[in-house]
Design a protein around this motif. Structure first.
Motif, PDB file in Angstrom:
ATOM      1  N   LEU A  42       0.833  -1.227   0.000  1.00 44.52           N
ATOM      2  CA  LEU A  42       0.000   0.000   0.000  1.00 44.52           C
ATOM      3  C   LEU A  42       0.854   1.258   0.000  1.00 44.52           C
ATOM      4  N   LYS A  43       2.153   1.114  -0.174  1.00 48.75           N
ATOM      5  CA  LYS A  43       3.030   2.266   0.117  1.00 48.75           C
ATOM      6  C   LYS A  43       2.730   3.496  -0.723  1.00 48.75           C
ATOM      7  N   ASP A  44       2.138   3.298  -1.918  1.00 51.09           N
ATOM      8  CA  ASP A  44       1.829   4.464  -2.753  1.00 51.09           C
ATOM      9  C   ASP A  44       0.550   5.158  -2.308  1.00 51.09           C
ATOM     10  N   ARG A  45      -0.191   4.513  -1.382  1.00 52.97           N
ATOM     11  CA  ARG A  45      -1.472   5.105  -0.946  1.00 52.97           C
ATOM     12  C   ARG A  45      -1.399   5.743   0.433  1.00 52.97           C
ATOM     13  N   ILE A  46      -0.233   5.637   1.090  1.00 52.35           N
ATOM     14  CA  ILE A  46      -0.094   6.260   2.419  1.00 52.35           C
ATOM     15  C   ILE A  46       1.008   7.327   2.363  1.00 52.35           C
ATOM     16  N   GLN A  47       0.979   8.221   3.379  1.00 54.96           N
ATOM     17  CA  GLN A  47       2.055   9.230   3.414  1.00 54.96           C
ATOM     18  C   GLN A  47       3.346   8.617   3.932  1.00 54.96           C
ATOM     19  N   GLY A  48       3.201   7.642   4.827  1.00 53.99           N
ATOM     20  CA  GLY A  48       4.400   7.013   5.394  1.00 53.99           C
ATOM     21  C   GLY A  48       4.084   6.438   6.760  1.00 53.99           C
ATOM     22  N   ALA A  49       5.144   6.162   7.520  1.00 54.87           N
ATOM     23  CA  ALA A  49       4.985   5.522   8.829  1.00 54.87           C
ATOM     24  C   ALA A  49       5.806   6.262   9.874  1.00 54.87           C
ATOM     25  N   VAL A  50       5.318   6.216  11.119  1.00 55.65           N
ATOM     26  CA  VAL A  50       6.137   6.619  12.267  1.00 55.65           C
ATOM     27  C   VAL A  50       6.505   5.325  12.976  1.00 55.65           C
ATOM     28  N   SER A  51       7.794   5.118  13.179  1.00 50.69           N
ATOM     29  CA  SER A  51       8.275   3.834  13.686  1.00 50.69           C
ATOM     30  C   SER A  51       8.566   3.899  15.183  1.00 50.69           C
ATOM     31  N   SER A  52       8.418   2.746  15.844  1.00 54.26           N
ATOM     32  CA  SER A  52       8.665   2.676  17.286  1.00 54.26           C
ATOM     33  C   SER A  52      10.026   2.062  17.630  1.00 54.26           C
ATOM     34  N   SER A  53      10.819   1.722  16.620  1.00 56.06           N
ATOM     35  CA  SER A  53      12.116   1.093  16.936  1.00 56.06           C
ATOM     36  C   SER A  53      13.044   1.141  15.737  1.00 56.06           C
ATOM     37  N   GLU A  54      14.327   0.976  16.009  1.00 56.04           N
ATOM     38  CA  GLU A  54      15.318   0.919  14.928  1.00 56.04           C
ATOM     39  C   GLU A  54      15.052  -0.311  14.060  1.00 56.04           C
ATOM     40  N   GLN A  55      14.613  -1.396  14.726  1.00 55.93           N
ATOM     41  CA  GLN A  55      14.323  -2.645  13.991  1.00 55.93           C
ATOM     42  C   GLN A  55      13.207  -2.439  12.952  1.00 55.93           C
ATOM     43  N   SER A  56      12.104  -1.815  13.366  1.00 58.50           N
ATOM     44  CA  SER A  56      11.002  -1.586  12.421  1.00 58.50           C
ATOM     45  C   SER A  56      11.390  -0.551  11.374  1.00 58.50           C
ATOM     46  N   THR A  57      12.152   0.460  11.793  1.00 62.42           N
ATOM     47  CA  THR A  57      12.608   1.476  10.834  1.00 62.42           C
ATOM     48  C   THR A  57      13.404   0.815   9.713  1.00 62.42           C
ATOM     49  N   ALA A  58      14.282  -0.113  10.074  1.00 58.59           N
ATOM     50  CA  ALA A  58      15.116  -0.770   9.060  1.00 58.59           C
ATOM     51  C   ALA A  58      14.236  -1.531   8.065  1.00 58.59           C
ATOM     52  N   GLN A  59      13.221  -2.233   8.573  1.00 62.30           N
ATOM     53  CA  GLN A  59      12.352  -3.002   7.668  1.00 62.30           C
ATOM     54  C   GLN A  59      11.526  -2.067   6.778  1.00 62.30           C
ATOM     55  N   ALA A  98      11.903  -4.977  23.951  1.00 64.66           N
ATOM     56  CA  ALA A  98      12.626  -3.831  24.539  1.00 64.66           C
ATOM     57  C   ALA A  98      12.292  -2.483  23.888  1.00 64.66           C
ATOM     58  N   ALA A  99      11.180  -2.438  23.129  1.00 63.13           N
ATOM     59  CA  ALA A  99      10.859  -1.188  22.424  1.00 63.13           C
ATOM     60  C   ALA A  99       9.727  -0.417  23.100  1.00 63.13           C
ATOM     61  N   LEU A 100       9.442  -0.749  24.376  1.00 60.97           N
ATOM     62  CA  LEU A 100       8.225  -0.259  25.032  1.00 60.97           C
ATOM     63  C   LEU A 100       8.100   1.256  25.118  1.00 60.97           C
ATOM     64  N   THR A 101       9.208   1.968  25.276  1.00 62.30           N
ATOM     65  CA  THR A 101       9.095   3.419  25.473  1.00 62.30           C
ATOM     66  C   THR A 101       8.592   4.108  24.217  1.00 62.30           C
ATOM     67  N   ARG A 102       9.237   3.827  23.109  1.00 67.60           N
ATOM     68  CA  ARG A 102       8.775   4.472  21.872  1.00 67.60           C
ATOM     69  C   ARG A 102       7.396   3.937  21.481  1.00 67.60           C
ATOM     70  N   GLU A 103       7.132   2.668  21.799  1.00 67.34           N
ATOM     71  CA  GLU A 103       5.804   2.115  21.511  1.00 67.34           C
ATOM     72  C   GLU A 103       4.727   2.876  22.285  1.00 67.34           C
ATOM     73  N   LYS A 104       5.004   3.153  23.566  1.00 63.42           N
ATOM     74  CA  LYS A 104       4.001   3.856  24.372  1.00 63.42           C
ATOM     75  C   LYS A 104       3.815   5.279  23.876  1.00 63.42           C
ATOM     76  N   ILE A 105       4.894   5.896  23.419  1.00 65.54           N
ATOM     77  CA  ILE A 105       4.785   7.270  22.895  1.00 65.54           C
ATOM     78  C   ILE A 105       3.929   7.286  21.626  1.00 65.54           C
ATOM     79  N   VAL A 106       4.220   6.379  20.707  1.00 65.50           N
ATOM     80  CA  VAL A 106       3.470   6.399  19.440  1.00 65.50           C
ATOM     81  C   VAL A 106       2.005   6.005  19.691  1.00 65.50           C
ATOM     82  N   ALA A 107       1.787   5.051  20.600  1.00 71.47           N
ATOM     83  CA  ALA A 107       0.398   4.686  20.937  1.00 71.47           C
ATOM     84  C   ALA A 107      -0.343   5.898  21.493  1.00 71.47           C
ATOM     85  N   ALA A 108       0.323   6.654  22.372  1.00 80.20           N
ATOM     86  CA  ALA A 108      -0.327   7.816  22.995  1.00 80.20           C
ATOM     87  C   ALA A 108      -0.641   8.902  21.972  1.00 80.20           C
TER      88      ALA A 108
END
Ligand code: 5RP
Length: 213
Positions: A42-59, A98-108
């Motif tokens: 769907l990448k052409d239909r979204i603006q992009g993503a906000v990532s919660s970790s370096e691992q997800s950012t890399a993917q 171990a990604a809980l902090t950024r996960e909680k921020i993005v969830a909030a």
């Protein structure tokens, strides 16, 4: 036992919550990895993503999905993430990766939190999975003593450094009757960055495989 097939089903089913033009909040873990794979279509239909970790950012980057900064992205409509445990009220334990902090921020920062799990994560009472707590390194022993006072057994996840440069303590032995109260209490302790209880802000929707809870 964890079920990779249900994780894949949940990751793919979560795509239906992604609207055209959205900036998608993206969690971390093996279930989310299936979601990111599906999001690439769907990448052409979204603006992009906000990532919660370096691992997800890399993917995300590997698949050509633009990764945006939360400060400029503003409030998000949707956040998709996994969990280590989920109770009947959609309250969660998170932070196994171990990604809980950024996960909680993005969830909030997100209007709707869609949690994607396999059936092994469903419990009646949170606490069988040890509760991850991210701590400032110099506070490790202090927080360990505070946890013992509250009936838990702290185990330092030795060798793990979070994306924020902090350490993780996993708390064993808690049967958590009131997760929101425990989350609030622990949030007051100096040295704790984030508690892996997502009870004050539970998930809005839980997908177990492709079935909505
Ligand atoms: O909280 C997390 C990472 O910090 C993950 O969402 C949680 O550990 C579940 O991971 P998986 O989907 O690999 O079972």
């Amino acid at each position: 036992m964890s079920n990779p097939n249900e994780k894949r089903q949940a990751g793919e089913a979560a795509i239906r919550f992604v609207e055209d033009g959205a900036i998608v909040g993206v969690g971390t873990g093996s279930t989310v990895a299936f979601f990111i794979d599906a999001l690439a279509d769907l990448k052409d239909r979204i603006q992009g993503a906000v990532s919660s970790s370096e691992q997800s950012t890399a993917q995300l980057k590997r698949l050509g999905i633009p990764v945006l900064d939360l400060n400029s992205a503003g409030p998000l409509t949707i956040y998709i993430d996994g969990a280590d445990e989920c109770d009947p009220y959609k309250r969660l334990i998170k932070g196994g990766g171990a990604a809980l902090t950024r996960e909680k921020i993005v969830a909030a920062a997100s209007e709707k939190f869609v949690c994607i799990i396999d059936s092994s994560k469903r419990v009646d009472l949170l606490g069988k999975f040890p509760v991850p707590i991210e701590v400032i390194p110099m506070a490790r022993s202090l927080i360990g003593r505070e946890i013992v006072k509250r009936g838990g057994q702290p185990v330092w996840r030795d060798g793990v450094v979070t994306d924020n440069g902090n350490w993780i303590i996993d708390v064993h032995g808690w049967q958590i009757a009131d997760p929101a109260a425990l989350e609030s209490e622990l949030n007051q302790l100096p040295g704790i960055v984030t508690v892996g209880l997502f009870a004050r802000r539970p998930a809005d929707v839980v997908l177990i495989g492709d079935r909505e809870m």
